[in-house]
Design an enzyme around this catalytic site. Structure first.
Site, mmCIF file in Angstrom:
data_model
loop_
_atom_site.group_PDB
_atom_site.id
_atom_site.type_symbol
_atom_site.label_atom_id
_atom_site.label_comp_id
_atom_site.label_asym_id
_atom_site.label_seq_id
_atom_site.Cartn_x
_atom_site.Cartn_y
_atom_site.Cartn_z
ATOM 1 N N TYR A 441 0.820 -1.223 0.000
ATOM 2 C CA TYR A 441 0.000 0.000 0.000
ATOM 3 C C TYR A 441 0.851 1.271 0.000
ATOM 4 O O TYR A 441 2.048 1.236 0.160
ATOM 5 C CB TYR A 441 -1.042 0.006 1.102
ATOM 6 C CG TYR A 441 -0.647 -0.150 2.553
ATOM 7 C CD1 TYR A 441 0.641 -0.023 3.018
ATOM 8 C CD2 TYR A 441 -1.654 -0.403 3.499
ATOM 9 C CE1 TYR A 441 0.943 -0.149 4.361
ATOM 10 C CE2 TYR A 441 -1.369 -0.533 4.838
ATOM 11 C CZ TYR A 441 -0.071 -0.404 5.272
ATOM 12 O OH TYR A 441 0.220 -0.523 6.607
ATOM 13 N N GLU A 442 0.151 2.392 -0.253
ATOM 14 C CA GLU A 442 0.796 3.698 -0.457
ATOM 15 C C GLU A 442 1.779 3.683 -1.633
ATOM 16 O O GLU A 442 2.806 4.353 -1.617
ATOM 17 C CB GLU A 442 1.506 4.165 0.823
ATOM 18 C CG GLU A 442 0.620 4.239 2.046
ATOM 19 C CD GLU A 442 -0.635 5.064 1.828
ATOM 20 O OE1 GLU A 442 -0.631 5.954 0.953
ATOM 21 O OE2 GLU A 442 -1.635 4.815 2.515
ATOM 22 N N GLY A 443 1.444 2.929 -2.652
ATOM 23 C CA GLY A 443 2.309 2.806 -3.822
ATOM 24 C C GLY A 443 3.214 1.604 -3.667
ATOM 25 O O GLY A 443 4.094 1.591 -2.802
#
Length: 590
Positions: A441-443
């Site tokens: 997550y978050e890229g």
């Protein structure tokens, strides 16, 4: 199972001795009157109590119970609501927040230490306030004064939470594909319609309200990412006096059933003509949201460090206590039927690897925090600009390298336990499950690697890299360190590969993607070499003051340079193999 204890001695070493943060704070007018050594230590001590005694005990029970969804409402595990109430009484959500709106205004260098404690104690609990802090940052940077005054005080107080509503079922990394739409209303508000998935803390029972930051497209917006706007959409509508009004047209359709972080609610959020208000300029929402996302990327990176620290503490305690076999050199505990497994070389290899990477990560996180503080608070324009360039360069390294090596450390911690590491009661299998999401997550870390190599290094002909390299080279050449030569060799390897890739990418666009992950890892090992050179220099100069602590630092530095930094050699070989081996198979041959 050993209890989590915040590594205060090591945190103070990094802050006060390696980076001399109090001296930096003293020369920054915005911080000079609010933070010094004693204040920082007092905050760290209190943070250690909160995380170790209030939040960590909920980690296993929260994992077993998980967040629950029933008829559109989410409840957190037993104990979370009471702990959160105590947590916000201490003002922890607003630790680094703007003092104008009720935040404590503490430097990010201090904030990263607290983040590590929080993730090490309980990753699921940490995520609820992490998203709030990031949402506050985005609002403070881009919202109108009216929106700031309405939303930031209760958010910093912790009575209201924040969420980041970006991903849609068909649009993850490619945000230009989002379908959520925003229709302007006569009163200046917008009607937001669409559905978002994977929304951390999209619903919960900890706070009175949840302030969703939502990406959506206006009518006739440009196609792709240039047509995205950002809106603040509260779960409960807010009256002009700040009191809560009617429920907004926002609902939680379900929560995900996940591999880890089970006490953190990961929600499907539905916006059915919900009232929202524009944050920043029309069609500039992605840039505004990246203010929050960059904060979250560093925060999630630190999740890797926190989980690794927790795993290390548990593994060391187990290795000292567990007896199996005899040491290769002969019995160390002849009065017992076997020796502690910490005597075995392979166990020591795993433990030292965990220790070296976790402590290197802690120093590097503090270094990135230092650049964030300089970019925000320095009154020297040139220093601010340089710090901002370094933040942009190093954020993808921090997010991806912290989490890739954090998982490696947690797996090693689990391995130290042998079969017991696979059993729930010892806690190691939960750490492996919880930290695994941080690479996604978050890229995803692959996207972070593409961002680093493609956008932060190659796109500007290596200007940002040259800035970082100058600092590293200056330290290696002008400070007494046992590892200056090895640090320079590693830096030259990084620079040489960067130049080689610049030329290769001009002829073949596949070269960037083919090399990016290995390149990021090589960059990470070089950055850690810089950190370990700095830590070793301090330890060597002060080894008579606290012999055991500083001797351990020097021994760990020696292990890093002897056994971990050489990984850059194989990474270089892999990168120089180029992209051709990735395209030897036709798609149908996979």
């Amino acid at each position: 199972m050993p209890e989590f204890k915040a590594p205060l001695r090591d945190m103070r070493f990094v802050l006060h001795e390696v980076f001399d943060a109090p001296a930096m704070w003293a020369r920054l007018p915005a911080l000079a009157d609010s933070i010094d050594t004693d204040t920082a230590d007092a905050i760290l001590e209190e943070a250690a109590k909160v995380t170790s005694h209030l939040i960590a005990p909920l980690n296993r029970s929260g994992d077993e119970e998980g967040a629950q969804w029933h008829e559109g409402r989410v409840t957190t595990p037993i104990g979370f609501k009471q702990a959160y109430a105590t947590y916000i009484e201490g003002g922890w959500v607003g630790l680094s927040g703007n003092t104008v709106f009720g935040g404590m205004g503490m430097p990010k260098m201090l904030g990263v230490q607290f983040d590590e404690m929080l993730y090490g104690a309980n990753s699921s609990f940490a995520l609820y306030s992490a998203l709030s802090s990031g949402a506050c940052l985005a609002l403070d940077a881009h919202a109108s004064d009216a929106l700031k005054n309405l939303y930031l005080p209760p958010m910093y107080e912790g009575r209201w939470a924040g969420s980041m509503c970006i991903t849609e079922a068909h649009a993850g990394t490619d945000l230009g594909l989002i379908r959520t739409r925003a229709e302007p209303e006569a009163d200046g508000s917008y009607k937001i319609t669409g559905s978002k998935i994977f929304i951390t803390g999209g619903d919960q029972d900890l706070t009175e309200n949840i302030v969703h930051l939502v990406l959506a497209k206006l009518p006739n917006a440009p196609a792709g990412p240039k047509g995205i706007s950002l809106f603040v959409v509260p779960k409960v509508l807010v009256n002009t006096d700040g009191s809560l009004g009617a429920a907004n047209a926002v609902s939680c359709g379900s929560i995900e059933h996940k591999m880890g972080i089970k006490a953190s609610a990961t929600c499907v959020m539905n916006f059915d003509g919900a009232s929202g208000w524009l944050v920043g300029e029309e069609n500039k929402g992605l840039a505004a949201m990246f203010t929050m996302m960059n904060y979250e990327r560093l925060s999630i990176g630190i999740q890797g460090i926190g989980c690794a620290e927790a795993s290390y503490q548990s593994a060391v305690a187990y290795a000292r206590d567990r007896i199996q076999g005899r040491a290769p050199t002969g019995a160390l505990a002849p009065d017992k039927p076997a020796d502690p497994i910490i005597a075995h070389p392979d166990v020591r290899r795993m433990l030292l690897g965990m220790k070296a990477m976790t402590e290197g990560g802690r120093a590097f996180a503090s270094y990135v925090g230092q650049q964030l503080d300089l970019a925000k608070f320095s009154d020297d324009a040139r220093e601010r600009d340089s710090a901002q360039i370094l933040v942009a360069l190093l954020t993808p390294v921090a997010k991806a390298f912290f989490t890739d090596t954090g998982l490696e450390s947690c797996i090693n911690g689990q391995q130290v336990f042998g079969g017991h590491g696979y059993i729930r009661e010892w806690g190691q299998e939960q750490l492996v499950r919880d930290v695994r999401i941080a690479q996604i997550y978050e890229g995803t870390n692959g996207i972070q690697a593409l961002d680093l190599l493609g956008r932060k290094v190659l796109a500007n002909e290596g200007a940002a890299l040259h800035l970082f390299a100058r600092e590293v080279r200056h330290f290696a050449l002008h400070h007494e360190s046992a590892y200056g030569g090895e640090l320079l060799q590693a830096l030259v390897r990084l620079e040489g590969l960067s130049s080689w890739l610049m030329e290769r990418a001009k002829a073949n666009a596949n070269e960037v993607g083919a090399a990016s992950v290995e390149y990021l890892h090589l960059f990470g090992y070089v950055a850690y070499a810089y950190m370990w050179s700095r830590m070793a220099a301090v330890a060597r100069s002060r080894r008579d003051q606290d012999p055991s602590f500083y001797a351990a630092k020097l021994a760990t530095a020696e292990f890093y340079f002897a056994r971990l930094l050489p990984r850059t050699l194989s990474l270089e070989a892999s990168i120089r193999a180029g992209s051709a081996p990735l395209y030897g198979l036709a798609d149908e041959q996979f």
